[in-house]
Design a protein around this motif. Sequence first.
Motif, PDB file in Angstrom:
ATOM      1  N   LEU A   1      -4.513  -3.083   8.613  1.00  0.00           N
ATOM      2  CA  LEU A   1      -4.219  -1.935   9.467  1.00  0.00           C
ATOM      3  C   LEU A   1      -3.423  -2.363  10.687  1.00  0.00           C
ATOM      4  O   LEU A   1      -2.466  -1.675  11.086  1.00  0.00           O
ATOM      5  CB  LEU A   1      -5.541  -1.285   9.908  1.00  0.00           C
ATOM      6  CG  LEU A   1      -5.522   0.192  10.160  1.00  0.00           C
ATOM      7  CD1 LEU A   1      -5.035   0.954   8.948  1.00  0.00           C
ATOM      8  CD2 LEU A   1      -6.901   0.665  10.543  1.00  0.00           C
ATOM      9  N   ASP A   2      -3.770  -3.502  11.261  1.00  0.00           N
ATOM     10  CA  ASP A   2      -3.032  -4.015  12.416  1.00  0.00           C
ATOM     11  C   ASP A   2      -1.566  -4.231  12.085  1.00  0.00           C
ATOM     12  O   ASP A   2      -0.693  -3.972  12.904  1.00  0.00           O
ATOM     13  CB  ASP A   2      -3.639  -5.347  12.898  1.00  0.00           C
ATOM     14  CG  ASP A   2      -4.933  -5.122  13.678  1.00  0.00           C
ATOM     15  OD1 ASP A   2      -5.176  -3.968  14.099  1.00  0.00           O
ATOM     16  OD2 ASP A   2      -5.694  -6.087  13.849  1.00  0.00           O
ATOM     17  N   SER A   3      -1.276  -4.690  10.867  1.00  0.00           N
ATOM     18  CA  SER A   3       0.118  -4.944  10.481  1.00  0.00           C
ATOM     19  C   SER A   3       0.859  -3.641  10.174  1.00  0.00           C
ATOM     20  O   SER A   3       2.076  -3.594  10.252  1.00  0.00           O
ATOM     21  CB  SER A   3       0.176  -5.889   9.281  1.00  0.00           C
ATOM     22  OG  SER A   3      -0.328  -5.253   8.126  1.00  0.00           O
TER      23      SER A   3
ATOM     24  N   LEU B   1       0.818  -1.208   0.000  1.00  0.00           N
ATOM     25  CA  LEU B   1       0.000   0.000   0.000  1.00  0.00           C
ATOM     26  C   LEU B   1       0.853   1.260   0.000  1.00  0.00           C
ATOM     27  O   LEU B   1       1.914   1.291   0.610  1.00  0.00           O
ATOM     28  CB  LEU B   1      -0.905   0.018   1.228  1.00  0.00           C
ATOM     29  CG  LEU B   1      -1.924  -1.107   1.347  1.00  0.00           C
ATOM     30  CD1 LEU B   1      -2.621  -1.040   2.689  1.00  0.00           C
ATOM     31  CD2 LEU B   1      -2.930  -1.049   0.216  1.00  0.00           C
ATOM     32  N   THR B   2       0.345   2.295  -0.658  1.00  0.00           N
ATOM     33  CA  THR B   2       1.010   3.593  -0.631  1.00  0.00           C
ATOM     34  C   THR B   2       0.727   4.270   0.712  1.00  0.00           C
ATOM     35  O   THR B   2      -0.195   3.878   1.436  1.00  0.00           O
ATOM     36  CB  THR B   2       0.504   4.502  -1.759  1.00  0.00           C
ATOM     37  OG1 THR B   2      -0.873   4.810  -1.515  1.00  0.00           O
ATOM     38  CG2 THR B   2       0.659   3.849  -3.128  1.00  0.00           C
ATOM     39  N   THR B   3       1.502   5.292   1.011  1.00  0.00           N
ATOM     40  CA  THR B   3       1.281   6.059   2.241  1.00  0.00           C
ATOM     41  C   THR B   3      -0.137   6.625   2.257  1.00  0.00           C
ATOM     42  O   THR B   3      -0.811   6.593   3.285  1.00  0.00           O
ATOM     43  CB  THR B   3       2.321   7.192   2.347  1.00  0.00           C
ATOM     44  OG1 THR B   3       3.619   6.601   2.375  1.00  0.00           O
ATOM     45  CG2 THR B   3       2.111   8.027   3.601  1.00  0.00           C
ATOM     46  N   ARG B   4      -0.581   7.139   1.126  1.00  0.00           N
ATOM     47  CA  ARG B   4      -1.928   7.718   1.067  1.00  0.00           C
ATOM     48  C   ARG B   4      -2.999   6.659   1.319  1.00  0.00           C
ATOM     49  O   ARG B   4      -3.973   6.913   2.034  1.00  0.00           O
ATOM     50  CB  ARG B   4      -2.153   8.399  -0.288  1.00  0.00           C
ATOM     51  CG  ARG B   4      -3.515   9.058  -0.375  1.00  0.00           C
ATOM     52  CD  ARG B   4      -3.597  10.072  -1.485  1.00  0.00           C
ATOM     53  NE  ARG B   4      -3.344   9.502  -2.783  1.00  0.00           N
ATOM     54  CZ  ARG B   4      -2.922  10.214  -3.835  1.00  0.00           C
ATOM     55  NH1 ARG B   4      -2.700  11.500  -3.731  1.00  0.00           N
ATOM     56  NH2 ARG B   4      -2.725   9.625  -4.990  1.00  0.00           N
ATOM     57  N   GLN B   5      -2.830   5.472   0.756  1.00  0.00           N
ATOM     58  CA  GLN B   5      -3.799   4.397   0.981  1.00  0.00           C
ATOM     59  C   GLN B   5      -3.827   3.995   2.458  1.00  0.00           C
ATOM     60  O   GLN B   5      -4.886   3.754   3.020  1.00  0.00           O
ATOM     61  CB  GLN B   5      -3.482   3.198   0.087  1.00  0.00           C
ATOM     62  CG  GLN B   5      -3.785   3.481  -1.376  1.00  0.00           C
ATOM     63  CD  GLN B   5      -3.184   2.448  -2.308  1.00  0.00           C
ATOM     64  OE1 GLN B   5      -2.262   1.706  -1.958  1.00  0.00           O
ATOM     65  NE2 GLN B   5      -3.692   2.404  -3.528  1.00  0.00           N
ATOM     66  N   LYS B   6      -2.660   3.964   3.084  1.00  0.00           N
ATOM     67  CA  LYS B   6      -2.596   3.650   4.518  1.00  0.00           C
ATOM     68  C   LYS B   6      -3.309   4.730   5.322  1.00  0.00           C
ATOM     69  O   LYS B   6      -4.033   4.424   6.278  1.00  0.00           O
ATOM     70  CB  LYS B   6      -1.138   3.517   4.975  1.00  0.00           C
ATOM     71  CG  LYS B   6      -0.441   2.280   4.416  1.00  0.00           C
ATOM     72  CD  LYS B   6       1.025   2.277   4.777  1.00  0.00           C
ATOM     73  CE  LYS B   6       1.751   1.121   4.103  1.00  0.00           C
ATOM     74  NZ  LYS B   6       3.203   1.171   4.335  1.00  0.00           N
TER      75      LYS B   6
END
Length: 70
Positions: free
Chosen positions: A66-68, A2-7
């Motif tokens: 998200l947890d990871s 995932l990209t920073t924005r997606q995160k």
Amino acid sequence: SLTTRQKRILVLLMELGSAGPTIIGRELGISPATAYRELGLLRDLGLIDSIGDGKRALTEQGVSALDSIL
């Protein structure tokens, strides 16, 4: 991966519970069109789902992702 924005979108959805592209765009300082495109990609990955009223929410897979990250 995932990209920073997606995160950031996943974190925002966790915080808000649900949101659409307009709110996500406003919160992250991106256009609603960009937010919509990112939401589509996250949906294709199975990390979020549409819950009606144009809003999206995390799926169980999204919560695990998200947890990871966090």
